[in-house]
Design a protein around this motif. Structure first.
Motif, PDB file in Angstrom:
ATOM      1  N   ASP A 263      -9.142   6.935  -5.493  1.00 35.36           N
ATOM      2  CA  ASP A 263      -9.491   8.354  -5.297  1.00 35.36           C
ATOM      3  C   ASP A 263      -8.389   9.303  -5.748  1.00 35.36           C
ATOM      4  OD1 ASP A 263     -11.952   7.606  -4.134  1.00 35.36           O
ATOM      5  OD2 ASP A 263     -10.980   7.315  -2.200  1.00 35.36           O
ATOM      6  N   ILE A 264      -8.044   9.236  -7.030  1.00 36.76           N
ATOM      7  CA  ILE A 264      -6.946  10.073  -7.524  1.00 36.76           C
ATOM      8  C   ILE A 264      -7.436  11.333  -8.231  1.00 36.76           C
ATOM      9  CG2 ILE A 264      -5.240   8.243  -7.683  1.00 36.76           C
ATOM     10  CD1 ILE A 264      -5.941   7.925 -10.626  1.00 36.76           C
TER      11      ILE A 264
ATOM     12  N   VAL B 151     -10.466  22.965 -25.404  1.00 38.40           N
ATOM     13  CA  VAL B 151      -9.719  21.927 -24.697  1.00 38.40           C
ATOM     14  C   VAL B 151     -10.565  21.389 -23.546  1.00 38.40           C
ATOM     15  CG1 VAL B 151      -7.563  23.144 -25.210  1.00 38.40           C
ATOM     16  CG2 VAL B 151      -8.631  23.436 -22.980  1.00 38.40           C
ATOM     17  N   THR B 152     -10.144  20.238 -23.024  1.00 47.62           N
ATOM     18  CA  THR B 152     -10.678  19.736 -21.763  1.00 47.62           C
ATOM     19  C   THR B 152      -9.520  19.615 -20.781  1.00 47.62           C
ATOM     20  OG1 THR B 152     -12.553  18.537 -22.716  1.00 47.62           O
ATOM     21  CG2 THR B 152     -11.741  17.766 -20.584  1.00 47.62           C
ATOM     22  N   CYS B 153      -9.620  20.324 -19.668  1.00 47.02           N
ATOM     23  CA  CYS B 153      -8.597  20.280 -18.616  1.00 47.02           C
ATOM     24  C   CYS B 153      -9.032  19.252 -17.585  1.00 47.02           C
ATOM     25  CB  CYS B 153      -8.441  21.660 -17.974  1.00 47.02           C
ATOM     26  SG  CYS B 153      -7.903  22.947 -19.112  1.00 47.02           S
ATOM     27  N   ILE B 154      -8.186  18.260 -17.333  1.00 50.95           N
ATOM     28  CA  ILE B 154      -8.569  17.113 -16.513  1.00 50.95           C
ATOM     29  C   ILE B 154      -7.438  16.779 -15.546  1.00 50.95           C
ATOM     30  CG2 ILE B 154      -7.658  15.467 -18.210  1.00 50.95           C
ATOM     31  CD1 ILE B 154     -10.983  14.825 -16.503  1.00 50.95           C
ATOM     32  N   ASP B 155      -7.784  16.253 -14.383  1.00 49.78           N
ATOM     33  CA  ASP B 155      -6.775  15.809 -13.412  1.00 49.78           C
ATOM     34  C   ASP B 155      -7.305  14.588 -12.683  1.00 49.78           C
ATOM     35  OD1 ASP B 155      -4.894  15.371 -11.481  1.00 49.78           O
ATOM     36  OD2 ASP B 155      -5.150  17.286 -10.451  1.00 49.78           O
ATOM     37  N   ASN B 156      -7.099  13.418 -13.289  1.00 53.33           N
ATOM     38  CA  ASN B 156      -7.433  12.168 -12.611  1.00 53.33           C
ATOM     39  C   ASN B 156      -6.144  11.384 -12.388  1.00 53.33           C
ATOM     40  OD1 ASN B 156      -9.174  10.375 -11.345  1.00 53.33           O
ATOM     41  ND2 ASN B 156      -9.496   9.158 -13.178  1.00 53.33           N
ATOM     42  N   GLY B 157      -5.281  11.970 -11.567  1.00 49.78           N
ATOM     43  CA  GLY B 157      -3.969  11.385 -11.301  1.00 49.78           C
ATOM     44  C   GLY B 157      -2.845  12.183 -11.919  1.00 49.78           C
TER      45      GLY B 157
ATOM     46  N   ARG C 104       0.855  -1.196   0.000  1.00 52.27           N
ATOM     47  CA  ARG C 104       0.000   0.000   0.000  1.00 52.27           C
ATOM     48  C   ARG C 104       0.885   1.239   0.000  1.00 52.27           C
ATOM     49  NH1 ARG C 104      -3.047  -1.095   5.417  1.00 52.27           N
ATOM     50  NH2 ARG C 104      -0.830  -1.304   5.960  1.00 52.27           N
ATOM     51  N   VAL C 105       0.763   2.028  -1.069  1.00 53.39           N
ATOM     52  CA  VAL C 105       1.698   3.133  -1.301  1.00 53.39           C
ATOM     53  C   VAL C 105       0.974   4.472  -1.185  1.00 53.39           C
ATOM     54  CG1 VAL C 105       3.319   4.177  -2.921  1.00 53.39           C
ATOM     55  CG2 VAL C 105       3.036   1.676  -2.864  1.00 53.39           C
ATOM     56  N   LEU C 106       1.528   5.352  -0.347  1.00 53.07           N
ATOM     57  CA  LEU C 106       1.058   6.730  -0.280  1.00 53.07           C
ATOM     58  C   LEU C 106       1.928   7.563  -1.218  1.00 53.07           C
ATOM     59  CD1 LEU C 106      -0.723   8.960   1.004  1.00 53.07           C
ATOM     60  CD2 LEU C 106       1.078   9.243   2.720  1.00 53.07           C
ATOM     61  N   MET C 107       1.313   8.130  -2.259  1.00 53.89           N
ATOM     62  CA  MET C 107       2.043   8.977  -3.209  1.00 53.89           C
ATOM     63  C   MET C 107       2.107  10.380  -2.615  1.00 53.89           C
ATOM     64  SD  MET C 107       0.352   7.548  -6.764  1.00 53.89           S
ATOM     65  CE  MET C 107      -1.340   7.716  -6.208  1.00 53.89           C
ATOM     66  N   THR C 108       3.241  10.709  -2.009  1.00 56.78           N
ATOM     67  CA  THR C 108       3.302  11.937  -1.219  1.00 56.78           C
ATOM     68  C   THR C 108       3.270  13.200  -2.080  1.00 56.78           C
ATOM     69  OG1 THR C 108       5.727  11.882  -1.160  1.00 56.78           O
ATOM     70  CG2 THR C 108       4.557  10.784   0.638  1.00 56.78           C
ATOM     71  N   ASN C 109       3.553  13.088  -3.378  1.00 53.52           N
ATOM     72  CA  ASN C 109       3.434  14.263  -4.247  1.00 53.52           C
ATOM     73  C   ASN C 109       2.015  14.812  -4.232  1.00 53.52           C
ATOM     74  OD1 ASN C 109       5.501  12.301  -5.407  1.00 53.52           O
ATOM     75  ND2 ASN C 109       6.114  14.216  -6.393  1.00 53.52           N
TER      76      ASN C 109
ATOM     77  N   ASN D 271      -2.335  10.891  -2.595  1.00 48.72           N
ATOM     78  CA  ASN D 271      -3.217   9.800  -3.018  1.00 48.72           C
ATOM     79  C   ASN D 271      -2.579   8.454  -2.740  1.00 48.72           C
ATOM     80  OD1 ASN D 271      -3.733  12.047  -5.581  1.00 48.72           O
ATOM     81  ND2 ASN D 271      -5.426  11.430  -4.274  1.00 48.72           N
ATOM     82  N   ARG D 272      -3.396   7.412  -2.870  1.00 54.84           N
ATOM     83  CA  ARG D 272      -2.951   6.062  -2.539  1.00 54.84           C
ATOM     84  C   ARG D 272      -3.102   5.131  -3.732  1.00 54.84           C
ATOM     85  NH1 ARG D 272      -5.719   2.254   2.195  1.00 54.84           N
ATOM     86  NH2 ARG D 272      -5.267   0.248   1.220  1.00 54.84           N
TER      87      ARG D 272
END
Length: 358
Positions: free
Chosen positions: A164-165, A192-198, A119-124, A127-128
């Protein structure tokens, strides 16, 4: 000189140097200078282990997690080739694919038979992601039958379960609040479409920029006019996406899309952010696929999207395709993303850095 322990792993279609956080300086500036010495400061990275390419100039800094629900913390560091600096703004899903193996090899996580979940916590981004790794008899298995585009041969699969990214860097799946935006460029206005799913990405129609979207990476990289027009849009989009002045940032990535031609759901050409990727990044692919699945995005009429709350989507790129499964709740919100990567340990030992004067 001074030496520090390291491992080098191929993670997905990238290659990086992996360090234990405890083996690097605690001070952030000193840590970043050590990383630059390790990877290389100049465009050729002749005095470091980097490969003079963004895909081979990556670093993972890993430690036991401070979060009770996670096993390890993972900080991704992108060395910006030729600019003598690093960027810790984005995540990297390819380098993440090697974090589980590194955590086991370095003793942070005890392997179990026949598989281990790390199980990794992406500290940037906070998210997990849960990494499922084959570990028969308590040892990481690197050989296997899983092939991914952009990597020769086959290897053991690493199943990545992203949780949950949405809004990983910008704070919202749609950081501008809109499914579709219009920005003024050098020669007109662009939808454009601006998106942030990770990963923060700006999705654009290739034909709006006068290209097919099927050119190879070299052809696009040699088109200085195209890159200048894309960068003008990127600078406007960065401000609108709550990223501020992105002149010296590696996000947002810029993605040109076109109708699929190889049986996938959409064709892509991604700039990271100024050089066209020979493939596509893990989280970049997730964001692009998510944008295509949203009603009203610029992908309408271009992408072919299946019905249902669980969608298996394939993003075509210059060297193949990238498949994933996106799960949506009844309201249309993205719940999780699942995908397959591979990783391989390449080297481990001591890395030598120049000793700094006191």
């Amino acid at each position: 000189m001074v030496s520090i322990p390291y491992m080098q792993l191929r993670g997905g279609s990238s290659k990086g140097i992996y360090f234990l956080a405890s083996d690097l300086p605690e001070d952030v500036d000193a840590r970043d200078q050590a990383i630059l010495d390790a990877v290389g400061r100049d465009a050729r990275q002749i005095d470091g282990l980097g490969g003079a390419n963004p895909l081979t100039s990556k670093v993972a800094v890993v430690s036991a997690s401070s979060d009770a629900d996670c096993d390890v913390d993972y900080l991704f560091v992108q060395v910006v080739v030729g600019e003598n600096r690093v960027d810790t703004t984005p995540n990297c899903g390819n380098i993440l694919a090697g974090v589980g193996a590194f955590a086991i090899e370095s003793g942070l996580v005890e392997a179990t038979h026949p598989k281990t979940m790390v199980r990794v916590l992406m500290t940037n981004s906070g998210n997990r992601c849960d990494l499922e790794i084959e570990t028969p008899n308590g040892h990481v298995k690197y050989d296997g039958d899983t092939a991914i585009d952009g990597v020769p041969g086959t290897a053991s699969p690493v199943i990545c379960h992203y949780q949950d990214i949405a809004g990983s860097i910008t704070g919202a799946l749609l950081p501008t609040g809109n499914t579709r935006d219009t920005f003024e460029g050098l020669d007109g206005h662009y939808e454009v479409t601006c998106i942030d799913n990770g990963m923060p990405v700006v999705v654009m129609r290739a034909d709006d920029f006068g290209v097919t979207g099927y050119e190879n990476a070299d052809a696009l990289n040699n088109d200085a006019d195209l890159k200048a027009r894309i960068e003008a849009v990127r600078l406007k989009a960065g401000v609108a996406m709550n990223l501020g002045d992105v002149t010296d940032k590696v996000v947002p990535k810029m993605c040109l899309i076109a109708p699929p031609v190889e049986g996938g759901n959409v064709s892509s050409r991604t700039f990271i952010p100024h050089a066209c990727h020979s493939a596509i990044g893990v989280l970049g692919a997730v964001s692009v696929a998510t944008a295509c699945a949203l009603s009203g995005s610029v992908a309408e009429g271009i992408a072919s999207i299946p019905d249902g709350l669980v969608k298996t989507l394939s993003v075509e790129h210059p060297s193949g395709e990238f498949s994933m499964t996106l799960t949506f709740d009844p309201s249309g919100a993205v719940q999780s993303a699942g995908l397959v990567r591979t990783a391989r340990l390449l080297a481990k030992g001591e890395l030598y850095l120049p000793k700094k004067p006191l």
